[in-house]
Structure formats: structure tokens, C-alpha cells
Design an enzyme around this catalytic site. Sequence first.
Site, PDB file in Angstrom:
ATOM      1  N   LYS A   1       5.313  -8.586 -26.160  1.00 39.86           N
ATOM      2  CA  LYS A   1       6.401  -8.804 -27.130  1.00 39.86           C
ATOM      3  C   LYS A   1       6.179  -7.972 -28.394  1.00 39.86           C
ATOM      4  O   LYS A   1       7.035  -7.933 -29.276  1.00 39.86           O
ATOM      5  CB  LYS A   1       6.444 -10.292 -27.522  1.00 39.86           C
ATOM      6  CG  LYS A   1       7.028 -11.206 -26.458  1.00 39.86           C
ATOM      7  CD  LYS A   1       6.624 -12.668 -26.597  1.00 39.86           C
ATOM      8  CE  LYS A   1       6.960 -13.386 -27.801  1.00 39.86           C
ATOM      9  NZ  LYS A   1       6.620 -14.832 -27.751  1.00 39.86           N
TER      10      LYS A   1
ATOM     11  N   LYS B   1       3.955  -8.748 -30.620  1.00 34.35           N
ATOM     12  CA  LYS B   1       3.790  -9.755 -31.677  1.00 34.35           C
ATOM     13  C   LYS B   1       2.301 -10.018 -31.900  1.00 34.35           C
ATOM     14  O   LYS B   1       1.573 -10.359 -30.983  1.00 34.35           O
ATOM     15  CB  LYS B   1       4.485 -11.052 -31.245  1.00 34.35           C
ATOM     16  CG  LYS B   1       4.540 -12.110 -32.327  1.00 34.35           C
ATOM     17  CD  LYS B   1       5.724 -13.044 -32.129  1.00 34.35           C
ATOM     18  CE  LYS B   1       5.900 -13.946 -33.340  1.00 34.35           C
ATOM     19  NZ  LYS B   1       7.130 -14.732 -33.270  1.00 34.35           N
TER      20      LYS B   1
HETATM   21  N1  C2G Z   1      11.607 -21.444 -35.402  1.00 41.17           N
HETATM   22  C1  C2G Z   1      12.427 -22.205 -36.237  1.00 41.17           C
HETATM   23  N2  C2G Z   1      12.280 -22.104 -37.579  1.00 41.17           N
HETATM   24  C2  C2G Z   1      11.341 -21.278 -38.116  1.00 41.17           C
HETATM   25  C3  C2G Z   1      10.506 -20.517 -37.270  1.00 41.17           C
HETATM   26  C4  C2G Z   1      10.656 -20.620 -35.902  1.00 41.17           C
HETATM   27  O1  C2G Z   1      13.297 -22.961 -35.759  1.00 41.17           O
HETATM   28  N3  C2G Z   1      11.233 -21.202 -39.473  1.00 41.17           N
HETATM   29  C5  C2G Z   1      11.791 -21.579 -33.960  1.00 41.17           C
HETATM   30  C6  C2G Z   1      12.183 -20.268 -33.292  1.00 41.17           C
HETATM   31  O2  C2G Z   1      13.594 -20.081 -33.364  1.00 41.17           O
HETATM   32  C7  C2G Z   1      11.714 -20.483 -31.859  1.00 41.17           C
HETATM   33  C8  C2G Z   1      10.490 -21.413 -32.029  1.00 41.17           C
HETATM   34  O3  C2G Z   1      10.558 -21.949 -33.357  1.00 41.17           O
HETATM   35  O4  C2G Z   1      12.712 -21.152 -31.099  1.00 41.17           O
HETATM   36  C9  C2G Z   1       9.178 -20.678 -31.860  1.00 41.17           C
HETATM   37  O5  C2G Z   1       9.180 -19.595 -32.766  1.00 41.17           O
HETATM   38  P1  C2G Z   1       8.141 -18.404 -32.482  1.00 41.17           P
HETATM   39  O6  C2G Z   1       6.794 -18.979 -32.302  1.00 41.17           O
HETATM   40  O7  C2G Z   1       8.370 -17.338 -33.503  1.00 41.17           O
HETATM   41  O8  C2G Z   1       8.642 -17.912 -31.043  1.00 41.17           O
HETATM   42  P2  C2G Z   1       8.824 -16.392 -30.567  1.00 41.17           P
HETATM   43  O9  C2G Z   1       7.584 -15.628 -30.858  1.00 41.17           O
HETATM   44  O10 C2G Z   1      10.108 -15.939 -31.115  1.00 41.17           O
HETATM   45  O11 C2G Z   1       8.867 -16.543 -28.970  1.00 41.17           O
HETATM   46  O12 C2G Z   1      10.701 -16.409 -24.625  1.00 41.17           O
HETATM   47  C10 C2G Z   1      10.930 -16.812 -25.965  1.00 41.17           C
HETATM   48  C11 C2G Z   1       9.835 -16.310 -26.863  1.00 41.17           C
HETATM   49  O13 C2G Z   1       8.579 -16.672 -26.346  1.00 41.17           O
HETATM   50  C12 C2G Z   1      10.024 -16.854 -28.272  1.00 41.17           C
END
Ligand code: C2G
Length: 153
Positions: free
Chosen positions: A45, A47
Site C-alpha cells: 500500500k 504505507k
Molecule cells: N478512520 C476514521 N477516522 C480517522 C482515521 C481513520 O474513521 N481519523 C478510519 C478509516 O476510514 C478506516 C479505518 O479507520 O476505515 C482504518 O484506518 P487506517 O488504519 O488508516 O486504514 P487504511 O490504512 O486506510 O487501510 O483494505 C482497506 C485498507 O486496509 C484500509
Amino acid sequence: MKTTVITYGTFDLFHIGHLSLLNRLKSLGDELIVGVSTDEFNSIKGKKTVVPFADRIEIIRGLRCVDLAIPEEQWDQKIGDIAHHEVSIFGMGSDWEGHFDELKAYCKVVYLPRTEDVSSTHFRKTLKVLERSHIGELKQALDLISSIVERFD
Ligand code: C2G
């Protein structure tokens, strides 16, 4: 019929935005499954994370609102997971709005409002400022400021 909800994420530096989303997703059904991105998948990703996968998945497993945590190893495991766990609802935060609409062929897809003003990226940047190397730079900046102030005294 039990309503199973599933979501996926990295959940690095676990914070209130993550917890708020998971609690709201759990309230949509009876069981919440969370796919936690492995370190290898996060490199796919593009990340970077601070907390290793083994700890991130244990933190998710420790939450009252989570019934099962599984590794997320690839983008396209979602359809298999939905079938295997008889998932009724797939949910993500609104920053993913529209990205997973193809899953509507298999279950209900919801995007819930993201929690503003909190993110793992922000925490990582804040932590970076506190790193020793940056403290040296901060000290140089303070010395420069105090020498300028002395000139005006
Ligand atoms: N999230 C949220 N509010 C935030 C930060 C994150 O609602 N301030 C939500 C994101 O929208 C997501 C979840 O928390 O639904 C997890 O966020 P991340 O850990 O950043 O996930 P990500 O790296 O975007 O991975 O296949 C999907 C991916 O694995 C998502």
C-alpha cells in the site's frame, strides 16, 4: 440470522478515530470482524507504520467491540472473507467512499463519517519532531533566536 460486519485497516498508533469507527460498525450488527493490514501488505500500500503488525492485531483483538481479527494480506481477499464469514455488511470510514462499491454484489456496503482532526500520520509527524536528531536542530534554532533577541535588548 446473525448480522456480521467486516472492515479492514492498518490501525497504526491506535486512536479515537479508529475506536469510534469500530464501535459504530459494531452497532450495525451482532459481530464485528476486523482485517488488520500486515506489514508486508502495508509496504504494497506504500504505507509506513510505527507499530508492528503483531502488536497492531493484538490491540484490535483486545477491543470489546471486536469479535475476530484476521490478517489483511492483499487487496482482493475481501470477497473470499465476505463469503467465508457470511458477512452482511462491509464498512469503512468515509475517506474510502466509493472505493469498494464492487462489494455491493456480495453484501451491504457502508461508509461512515471519518473522525476529523486525528490521524496516525499526524501522530507520526509529532513523534518525529521529538526524535533526538530534531532536538539538536530545535536547540540550534533556539540559540539563533536568543542571539537575535539579545541584539534588540
Ligand atoms: N478512520 C476514521 N477516522 C480517522 C482515521 C481513520 O474513521 N481519523 C478510519 C478509516 O476510514 C478506516 C479505518 O479507520 O476505515 C482504518 O484506518 P487506517 O488504519 O488508516 O486504514 P487504511 O490504512 O486506510 O487501510 O483494505 C482497506 C485498507 O486496509 C484500509
